[in-house]
Design an enzyme around this catalytic site. Sequence first.
Site, mmCIF file in Angstrom:
data_model
loop_
_atom_site.group_PDB
_atom_site.id
_atom_site.type_symbol
_atom_site.label_atom_id
_atom_site.label_comp_id
_atom_site.label_asym_id
_atom_site.label_seq_id
_atom_site.Cartn_x
_atom_site.Cartn_y
_atom_site.Cartn_z
ATOM 1 N N ALA A 35 -4.378 -22.494 3.464
ATOM 2 C CA ALA A 35 -5.839 -22.384 3.339
ATOM 3 C C ALA A 35 -6.449 -22.376 4.736
ATOM 4 C CB ALA A 35 -6.371 -23.564 2.527
ATOM 5 N N GLU A 86 -10.558 7.938 11.939
ATOM 6 C CA GLU A 86 -9.101 7.995 12.011
ATOM 7 C C GLU A 86 -8.518 8.065 10.605
ATOM 8 O OE1 GLU A 86 -6.812 4.334 12.517
ATOM 9 O OE2 GLU A 86 -8.596 3.441 13.429
ATOM 10 N N CYS A 120 -9.779 3.459 16.457
ATOM 11 C CA CYS A 120 -11.159 2.984 16.268
ATOM 12 C C CYS A 120 -12.121 3.518 17.329
ATOM 13 C CB CYS A 120 -11.181 1.460 16.278
ATOM 14 S SG CYS A 120 -10.008 0.739 15.122
ATOM 15 N N THR A 162 -7.072 -7.920 7.369
ATOM 16 C CA THR A 162 -7.924 -7.361 8.434
ATOM 17 C C THR A 162 -8.367 -5.931 8.090
ATOM 18 O OG1 THR A 162 -6.019 -6.623 9.760
ATOM 19 C CG2 THR A 162 -6.892 -8.800 10.246
ATOM 20 N N SER A 212 -0.922 -5.313 19.715
ATOM 21 C CA SER A 212 -2.277 -4.753 19.580
ATOM 22 C C SER A 212 -3.315 -5.705 20.170
ATOM 23 C CB SER A 212 -2.597 -4.412 18.120
ATOM 24 O OG SER A 212 -2.868 -5.571 17.362
ATOM 25 N N HIS A 250 -15.866 -4.095 19.605
ATOM 26 C CA HIS A 250 -15.146 -3.603 18.428
ATOM 27 C C HIS A 250 -14.522 -4.832 17.756
ATOM 28 C CE1 HIS A 250 -12.364 -1.779 15.771
ATOM 29 N NE2 HIS A 250 -11.312 -2.181 16.452
ATOM 30 N N ASN A 329 -12.888 -4.799 9.014
ATOM 31 C CA ASN A 329 -12.792 -3.793 10.069
ATOM 32 C C ASN A 329 -13.161 -2.421 9.498
ATOM 33 O OD1 ASN A 329 -12.228 -2.375 12.369
ATOM 34 N ND2 ASN A 329 -10.114 -3.079 12.576
ATOM 35 N N SER A 363 -6.768 1.782 19.336
ATOM 36 C CA SER A 363 -5.346 1.622 19.661
ATOM 37 C C SER A 363 -4.752 2.941 20.127
ATOM 38 C CB SER A 363 -4.591 1.139 18.428
ATOM 39 O OG SER A 363 -4.981 -0.170 18.112
HETATM 40 N N1 ACO Z 1 -6.124 -22.681 9.299
HETATM 41 C C1 ACO Z 1 -6.711 -22.164 10.394
HETATM 42 N N2 ACO Z 1 -6.108 -21.232 11.186
HETATM 43 C C2 ACO Z 1 -4.886 -20.802 10.829
HETATM 44 C C3 ACO Z 1 -4.215 -21.311 9.697
HETATM 45 C C4 ACO Z 1 -4.882 -22.296 8.922
HETATM 46 N N3 ACO Z 1 -4.334 -22.821 7.828
HETATM 47 N N4 ACO Z 1 -3.023 -20.689 9.614
HETATM 48 C C5 ACO Z 1 -2.935 -19.830 10.653
HETATM 49 N N5 ACO Z 1 -4.067 -19.898 11.388
HETATM 50 C C6 ACO Z 1 -4.421 -19.123 12.584
HETATM 51 C C7 ACO Z 1 -3.261 -18.957 13.541
HETATM 52 O O1 ACO Z 1 -3.117 -20.090 14.364
HETATM 53 C C8 ACO Z 1 -3.757 -17.725 14.298
HETATM 54 O O2 ACO Z 1 -4.723 -18.127 15.238
HETATM 55 P P1 ACO Z 1 -4.603 -17.656 16.780
HETATM 56 O O3 ACO Z 1 -4.851 -16.166 16.769
HETATM 57 O O4 ACO Z 1 -5.665 -18.405 17.466
HETATM 58 O O5 ACO Z 1 -3.225 -17.975 17.218
HETATM 59 C C9 ACO Z 1 -4.464 -16.891 13.228
HETATM 60 O O6 ACO Z 1 -4.698 -17.788 12.157
HETATM 61 C C10 ACO Z 1 -3.639 -15.708 12.714
HETATM 62 O O7 ACO Z 1 -2.392 -16.163 12.297
HETATM 63 P P2 ACO Z 1 -1.029 -15.597 12.937
HETATM 64 O O8 ACO Z 1 0.086 -16.236 12.179
HETATM 65 O O9 ACO Z 1 -1.006 -15.700 14.415
HETATM 66 O O10 ACO Z 1 -1.089 -14.042 12.758
HETATM 67 P P3 ACO Z 1 -0.524 -13.103 11.626
HETATM 68 O O11 ACO Z 1 0.903 -12.904 11.827
HETATM 69 O O12 ACO Z 1 -0.986 -13.562 10.304
HETATM 70 O O13 ACO Z 1 -1.277 -11.719 11.998
HETATM 71 C C11 ACO Z 1 -2.751 -10.205 13.051
HETATM 72 C C12 ACO Z 1 -2.575 -11.640 12.571
HETATM 73 C C13 ACO Z 1 -1.732 -9.875 14.123
HETATM 74 C C14 ACO Z 1 -4.153 -10.035 13.636
HETATM 75 C C15 ACO Z 1 -2.558 -9.261 11.830
HETATM 76 O O14 ACO Z 1 -3.545 -9.548 10.889
HETATM 77 C C16 ACO Z 1 -2.604 -7.782 12.182
HETATM 78 O O15 ACO Z 1 -1.599 -7.197 12.579
HETATM 79 N N6 ACO Z 1 -3.796 -7.110 12.002
HETATM 80 C C17 ACO Z 1 -3.961 -5.683 12.296
HETATM 81 C C18 ACO Z 1 -3.944 -5.388 13.792
HETATM 82 C C19 ACO Z 1 -5.230 -5.758 14.506
HETATM 83 O O16 ACO Z 1 -6.274 -5.939 13.901
HETATM 84 N N7 ACO Z 1 -5.156 -5.823 15.859
HETATM 85 C C20 ACO Z 1 -6.297 -6.057 16.698
HETATM 86 C C21 ACO Z 1 -6.631 -4.936 17.678
HETATM 87 S S1 ACO Z 1 -6.224 -3.300 17.136
HETATM 88 C C22 ACO Z 1 -7.279 -2.794 15.833
HETATM 89 O O17 ACO Z 1 -8.464 -2.797 15.926
HETATM 90 C C23 ACO Z 1 -6.651 -2.337 14.577
#
Ligand code: ACO
Length: 456
Positions: A35, A86, A120, A162, A212, A250, A329, A363
């Site tokens: 959660a 895109e 984007c 996302t 990314s 963005h 997004n 990207s």
């Molecule tokens: N409570 C609060 N926070 C939490 C909890 C919880 N229970 N569990 C996890 N989190 C936090 C993590 O600590 C992390 O925070 P941090 O970023 O400060 O380290 C965050 O939640 C995300 O969790 P992660 O395990 O690090 O990431 P995950 O593997 O789930 O993936 C990511 C996140 C990489 C953003 C993924 O959603 C993704 O690939 N998205 C698409 C790519 C993207 O948007 N990239 C950004 C730029 S490019 C573009 O615009 C497409």
Amino acid sequence: MGNKVENVGILAIDLYFPSQYVDQTDLEEYDEVAAGKYTIGLGQSNMGFCSDREDINSLCMTALHRLLKRNNIDLHDIGRLEVGTETIIDKSKSVKSFLMTLFAKEGATDIEGIDTTNACYGGTAALFNAINWVESSSWDGRKAIVVAGDIAVYGKGPARPTGGAGAVAMLIGPDAPLVFDCGVRASYMTHAYDFYKPDLSSEFPYVDGKLSIQCYLSALDNCYNLFCKKMRKVDPEFKGLLSLDGMLFHTPYCKLVQKSLARVSFNDFLNASLEDREKQFPGLSQFDNHSREETYFDREVEKAFMTYSKDLFEEKTKPSLHIARNVGNMYTASLYGGLASYLISKSPDQLIGKKFGLFSYGSGLASTMYSINICKDMSAGSKLAKLINSLHDSLSMLDKRICVPPTEFSEIMDVRTKNYHTAPYEPSGPIDVLFPGTYYLVKIDDQRRRTYNRKD
Ligand code: ACO
């Protein structure tokens, strides 16, 4: 045309987001993640999505139709129509060509511009094309329109929360209330495989999530420092973030934007003299010798500058996150949803004379930082009030959306995935859930030609 045009920029904005969304708290439970991971970790509240009834053409047509009607635009007064997206459904035929159905029925076909694509960033490239055209010797005195839109969907897994969907339409011309600064656009473009869509049979991207984020932050560092350098040539007193009233980004997800504002502060810190650092950044001297390149995932730097920039974030950036937090997004439309959100958070009087920095990232990668001023002219003031009023109308639709349980959302995603390449095809998504005035896909025939209708 003879006369030099002045104050070229955005005259009007309208936007469209889907009528259905999934609650990110419900999604956390459904995905069986801890959660708070999506709501606190990513900073997202709700995610908009479309059924198979909508595609990129219908999304863009809906946004464009709204802009044209709400602003009473004479179709013959538009000389350029640009699309940034895109979301590719045809390797040859542009989304712009579909949008022409709204113009051609009135005989308005003398309209330049086509589609622009790089993740984007396409919306920003389309916007720059429109601004450049109005400022160029090719300009014939008419206005331009830019439509930026996308359907952001990911396969099951950590990237899925996302996603999002939406489109923005902007009217561009001289004597605008939102004026683009000249000569200070700062770009950073290079090759990276952080997020890309090489599989043309799938709607989903390939994503290296961590890369990314690193690419986004390094593009931000590069654009911001070059932007500051260019701004100081125009205004030697320019003091980075402190000289900007708003800083918009963005927004792949809101938490990354908060980290980005902290990153901008970290850059201001690194750029300051040792003496200024002590005055402006008390208690942060342990970071004196840190480099940009080695700190993209440095928790201590992140935490210290998130704390330092907390009030700056509340004032200059947080108001821009309203749509992003509730829709997700929108890819090419994301930054412009941020601009719309910021504008409706203030009264026209509070905005007059203010300056915003905007960071666009796509990207692959392409990125630019640029700035917009809110014009001080009396006539611009009334145009700004009109622009903000119409945005209030559009954004009020956020509260009229239908919340769909994650099971249903997942089934709708499965239908999209299964039928992404099917032809002939008749969509099964219900029409009654769409907002009035929404364009929707009626069918795809055996020659893969698409037909659309508009909901009354
Ligand atoms: N409570 C609060 N926070 C939490 C909890 C919880 N229970 N569990 C996890 N989190 C936090 C993590 O600590 C992390 O925070 P941090 O970023 O400060 O380290 C965050 O939640 C995300 O969790 P992660 O395990 O690090 O990431 P995950 O593997 O789930 O993936 C990511 C996140 C990489 C953003 C993924 O959603 C993704 O690939 N998205 C698409 C790519 C993207 O948007 N990239 C950004 C730029 S490019 C573009 O615009 C497409």
